[in-house]
Design an enzyme around this catalytic site. Structure first.
Site, PDB file in Angstrom:
ATOM      1  N   HIS A  11       8.537  -6.221   7.685  1.00  0.00           N
ATOM      2  CA  HIS A  11       9.012  -7.580   7.798  1.00  0.00           C
ATOM      3  C   HIS A  11      10.419  -7.418   7.919  1.00  0.00           C
ATOM      4  O   HIS A  11      11.095  -6.617   7.565  1.00  0.00           O
ATOM      5  CB  HIS A  11       8.601  -8.386   6.858  1.00  0.00           C
ATOM      6  CG  HIS A  11       7.124  -8.697   6.755  1.00  0.00           C
ATOM      7  ND1 HIS A  11       6.496 -10.020   6.294  1.00  0.00           N
ATOM      8  CD2 HIS A  11       6.205  -8.355   7.550  1.00  0.00           C
ATOM      9  CE1 HIS A  11       5.432 -10.033   6.630  1.00  0.00           C
ATOM     10  NE2 HIS A  11       4.903  -9.101   7.162  1.00  0.00           N
TER      11      HIS A  11
ATOM     12  N   GLU B 226      12.787  -8.890   6.192  1.00  0.00           N
ATOM     13  CA  GLU B 226      13.368  -8.884   5.092  1.00  0.00           C
ATOM     14  C   GLU B 226      13.552  -7.391   4.513  1.00  0.00           C
ATOM     15  O   GLU B 226      14.588  -7.056   3.925  1.00  0.00           O
ATOM     16  CB  GLU B 226      13.211 -10.089   4.238  1.00  0.00           C
ATOM     17  CG  GLU B 226      13.121 -11.415   4.467  1.00  0.00           C
ATOM     18  CD  GLU B 226      11.851 -11.865   5.092  1.00  0.00           C
ATOM     19  OE1 GLU B 226      11.772 -12.946   5.247  1.00  0.00           O
ATOM     20  OE2 GLU B 226      11.304 -11.149   5.916  1.00  0.00           O
TER      21      GLU B 226
ATOM     22  N   CYS C 261       7.696 -14.594   3.162  1.00  0.00           N
ATOM     23  CA  CYS C 261       6.292 -14.546   2.580  1.00  0.00           C
ATOM     24  C   CYS C 261       6.362 -13.804   1.230  1.00  0.00           C
ATOM     25  O   CYS C 261       7.481 -13.437   0.692  1.00  0.00           O
ATOM     26  CB  CYS C 261       5.626 -13.568   3.537  1.00  0.00           C
ATOM     27  SG  CYS C 261       5.844 -11.770   3.588  1.00  0.00           S
TER      28      CYS C 261
ATOM     29  N   CYS D 181       7.710 -10.444   0.883  1.00  0.00           N
ATOM     30  CA  CYS D 181       9.198 -10.236   1.113  1.00  0.00           C
ATOM     31  C   CYS D 181       9.839 -10.764  -0.028  1.00  0.00           C
ATOM     32  O   CYS D 181      10.699 -10.420  -0.672  1.00  0.00           O
ATOM     33  CB  CYS D 181       9.785 -10.905   2.449  1.00  0.00           C
ATOM     34  SG  CYS D 181       9.157  -9.965   3.883  1.00  0.00           S
TER      35      CYS D 181
END
Length: 155
Positions: free
Chosen positions: A52, A54, A82, A85
């Site tokens: 992801h 992040e 999410c 993250c």
């Protein structure tokens, strides 16, 4: 750079990611208004469900700064993090999170992070993924070793 400029950079990264086959997410980590690291979502590109924006940005920032602790830095992300993250952001000790889209916006295009947020609040036995504790007594040895170690680096 000010907050809006840093967020606009995260948004541009999210748009560029879509153009190159990645997910619609971008993140920037900054310290004192200067970009330390930036990344976009590369889950499908890298065949890595943890890639992801992040997490990718945290990995780049910690590598650049040669430190797992990003205290003093802030993260600007094109979407509300999410649960994975968010956990990574807390573990990295980032000072503040700025986000543009929220989890409801993400759900509208098929990213239902809210489902995982709800799962976290449930008892393990009530979650959709079966969970079973196994060999706890044997695994506790490593915890005892850590607890007794005088050589550990706490994080």
């Amino acid at each position: 750079m000010d907050k809006k400029e840093l967020m606009r950079r995260a948004i541009v990264l999210s748009e560029e990611s879509v153009k190159h086959g990645g997910g619609p997410f971008g993140a920037v980590i900054a310290r004192n208004g200067e970009i330390v690291a930036e990344a976009s979502n590369s889950v499908t590109i890298d065949h890595d469900p943890t890639a992801h924006a992040e997490v990718n940005a945290i990995r780049k920032a910690t590598s650049k700064l040669q430190n797992f602790d990003l205290e003093g830095c802030e993260i600007y992300t094109s979407c509300e993090p999410c649960p994975m993250c968010l956990g990574a952001i807390y573990w990295a000790h980032l000072d503040k999170i700025y986000y543009a889209n929220d989890r409801k916006d993400a759900a509208k295009i098929g990213f239902d992070d809210d489902f995982i947020y709800q799962e976290i609040g449930l008892k393990p036995a009530d979650r959709h993924k079966p969970m079973e504790i196994l060999l706890r007594d044997e695994a506790l040895k490593a915890f005892r070793m850590w607890d007794e170690s005088t050589e550990k680096t706490e994080y």
